[in-house]
Design an enzyme around this catalytic site. Structure first.
Site, PDB file in Angstrom:
ATOM      1  N   SER A   1       8.009  -5.356   6.322  1.00 11.39           N
ATOM      2  CA  SER A   1       7.682  -6.307   7.388  1.00 11.39           C
ATOM      3  C   SER A   1       8.388  -7.658   7.273  1.00 11.39           C
ATOM      4  CB  SER A   1       6.179  -6.466   7.455  1.00 11.39           C
ATOM      5  OG  SER A   1       5.643  -5.175   7.642  1.00 11.39           O
TER       6      SER A   1
ATOM      7  N   ARG B   1       0.821  -1.199   0.000  1.00 11.53           N
ATOM      8  CA  ARG B   1       0.000   0.000   0.000  1.00 11.53           C
ATOM      9  C   ARG B   1       0.856   1.250   0.000  1.00 11.53           C
ATOM     10  NH1 ARG B   1      -3.792   0.828   4.413  1.00 11.53           N
ATOM     11  NH2 ARG B   1      -2.002   0.144   5.630  1.00 11.53           N
TER      12      ARG B   1
ATOM     13  N   ASP C   1       5.978  -3.725  10.561  1.00  7.01           N
ATOM     14  CA  ASP C   1       4.530  -3.491  10.714  1.00  7.01           C
ATOM     15  C   ASP C   1       4.069  -3.557  12.179  1.00  7.01           C
ATOM     16  OD1 ASP C   1       4.976  -6.239  10.761  1.00  7.01           O
ATOM     17  OD2 ASP C   1       3.404  -6.745   9.324  1.00  7.01           O
TER      18      ASP C   1
HETATM   19  C1  BGC Z   1       8.054 -11.137   9.624  1.00  7.42           C
HETATM   20  C2  BGC Z   1       7.847  -9.965  10.547  1.00  7.42           C
HETATM   21  C3  BGC Z   1       6.471  -9.367  10.335  1.00  7.42           C
HETATM   22  C4  BGC Z   1       5.406 -10.438  10.422  1.00  7.42           C
HETATM   23  C5  BGC Z   1       4.012  -9.886  10.165  1.00  7.42           C
HETATM   24  C6  BGC Z   1       6.897 -12.112   9.722  1.00  7.42           C
HETATM   25  O1  BGC Z   1       7.030 -13.122   8.784  1.00  7.42           O
HETATM   26  O2  BGC Z   1       9.252 -11.798   9.928  1.00  7.42           O
HETATM   27  O3  BGC Z   1       8.839  -8.988  10.353  1.00  7.42           O
HETATM   28  O4  BGC Z   1       6.246  -8.390  11.323  1.00  7.42           O
HETATM   29  O5  BGC Z   1       5.676 -11.448   9.474  1.00  7.42           O
HETATM   30  O6  BGC Z   1       3.907  -9.265   8.945  1.00  7.42           O
END
Ligand code: BGC
Length: 460
Positions: free
Chosen positions: A148, A80, A201
């Site tokens: 993320s 996004r 995130d």
């Molecule tokens: C990632 C994280 C992320 C989470 C939710 C995981 O696979 O390692 O960094 O916060 O997914 O998106």
């Protein structure tokens, strides 16, 4: 069902139920192991499978933030672009515009330049479409980048990718500074923007949660992937180098998805899923919990039954061997089916798996399997939250403070049975009294807004 077949299938379900069992005693072990690993991860770099990443966010939003900020949110199947206008204490988010773009699957396993170029071009289009904005006549635009995946941060606006998770696997990006890659791609697209903050995130969700409620101390994502961030006392982070931040606090991105422990209820299905995954041996907690995987765990159980009984017809005429064909929204729909003849289950089985003509009893069994896998996930997520609360001395005897957990992600938002089970489990583990001081709050789209808020705090 013929008696013999029923018994065979019932045995598979019975074994699944036993292997997925999460009685309170076991969840308390999980919470304690999580707490222990958190401490080890804070002690030194590489001290634990949980990375306990220093986010360089040492102040959370106050509500006073002002100005126009952009955010890019990359982490799942969609990404996004956002623009928000922050208008201080009273007006808050005066305006929020966003555009969601789905990422073509081939870009998730291609090369870094292609992925970042795709993102930058969507950003370029978003900026062009807004037309002239005289706010930016003598000012560079600023952006918060929510990325993320596990990133080793070196400052608020830089960090190198440790590894990919979820459905991403782009080798040449590992070890690279993701902000530099984005900045290069933006340059090529002629986008003049400064990346003011790079965040996870969970950190964004925590920030957005705090913006609306000052008691928010934990941010959790329960979506395609799973993870949590929380506010730690800087003095409790031995691996934090240099001067302690003035606020005395530091947000830690736990990366709890990579938690692993002998007390986790791992089944033969989870083992097979892990072995065949993009990242075998990694993200074991995430693979038991998050939305990317629940459907495929259920599919594996159904396949085992199909190979031992004729309940689902001829396996080769079904799609039971197709990985990830059953998705968590399907599991949710089947689990919530309240029609007398379980017609939603029939429809989902037919649509996704090409399984037709099941008996009502067989469909009931499918619902039961969805329930077992969902409850294990929700209860483990609750145990993880309890581990963090205990680590920071919240909701423990003598603590009177209100503690709010901001949660975002489709699994939590769209799957009522999951959410109810998670909330019920928190009460079970914390005790009725302590649980009264804990609230779990859906913080929709927190990751994008949070990035804009943190960019505002680090604006030049
Ligand atoms: C990632 C994280 C992320 C989470 C939710 C995981 O696979 O390692 O960094 O916060 O997914 O998106």
């Amino acid at each position: 069902m013929v008696a013999g077949e029923a018994a065979v299938a019932e045995r598979v379900v019975e074994e699944l139920r036993a292997a997925c069992a999460t009685p309170a005693a076991r969840l308390n072990e999980v919470a304690a192991a999580m707490e222990e690993e958190m401490r080890a991860g804070l002690r030194e770099e590489g001290g634990s499978k949980i990375k306990m990443i220093i986010s360089y966010v040492d102040n959370l939003p106050t509500g006073n933030e002002e100005g126009f900020f952009y955010a890019l949110d990359l982490g799942g199947t969609n990404f996004r672009v956002l623009r928000v206008q922050l208008a201080g204490k009273d007006k808050r988010v005066a305006k929020r515009e966003s555009k969601e773009v789905s990422i073509p699957p081939h870009l998730m396993s291609g090369n870094a330049a292609e992925l970042f170029s795709f993102i930058a071009s969507a950003l370029a289009k978003f900026v062009t479409d807004e037309g002239h904005n005289n706010v930016f006549d003598d000012k560079q635009r600023e952006l918060g980048f929510t990325f993320s995946f596990p990133v080793r941060q070196s400052s608020i606006a830089s960090g190198t990718l440790i590894k990919w998770t979820k459905a991403f696997s782009i080798d040449d990006a590992v070890g690279e500074d993701v902000v530099a890659e984005l900045q290069t791609a933006m340059g090529k697209q002629g986008v003049d923007m400064r990346v003011a903050a790079l965040i996870n995130d969970t950190v964004g969700t925590l920030a957005a949660g705090r913006y609306n409620d000052e008691d928010v101390v934990i941010g959790v994502i329960l979506g395609t992937g799973s993870n949590a961030a929380y506010v730690e006392e800087a003095s409790a982070i031995p691996k934090l180098e240099g001067e302690l931040p003035k606020s005395g606090n530091m947000v830690i991105n736990t990366e709890w998805g990579n938690f692993d422990s002998s007390c986790l209820p791992v089944t033969e299905y989870d083992q097979a899923l892990d072995e065949e995954s993009l990242n075998p041996g990694e993200q074991i907690f995430e693979k038991l919990i998050s939305g990317l995987y629940l459907g495929d765990i259920v599919r594996r159980v159904l396949l085992k039954i199909a190979l031992q009984t004729p309940l689902f017809g001829n396996v080769s005429q079904t799609k039971l061997k197709t990985r990830f064909i059953l998705r968590t929204p399907d599991i949710s729909a089947m689990r919530h089916d309240e029609t007398p003849d379980l017609s939603v289950v029939a429809e989902k089985l037919a649509e996704n798996l090409k399984i037709r003509d099941t008996s009502l009893e067989t469909r009931k069994m499918v619902v039961e399997i969805c329930d077992i896998v969902t409850r294990r996930s929700a209860r483990l997520a609750a145990a993880g939250i309890v581990g963090i609360l205990r680590k920071i001395g919240r909701a423990v005897p003598g603590d009177e403070r209100r503690s709010v957990v901001a949660v975002d992600g489709g699994l939590f938002e769209h799957y009522a049975a999951f959410r109810e089970c998670l909330e019920g489990t928190l009460v079970e583990l914390l005790g009725e009294e302590a649980a009264k001081s804990v609230a779990v709050k859906l913080t929709k789209d927190g990751s994008g807004l949070g990035a804009a808020l943190i960019a505002a705090a680090h604006s030049q």
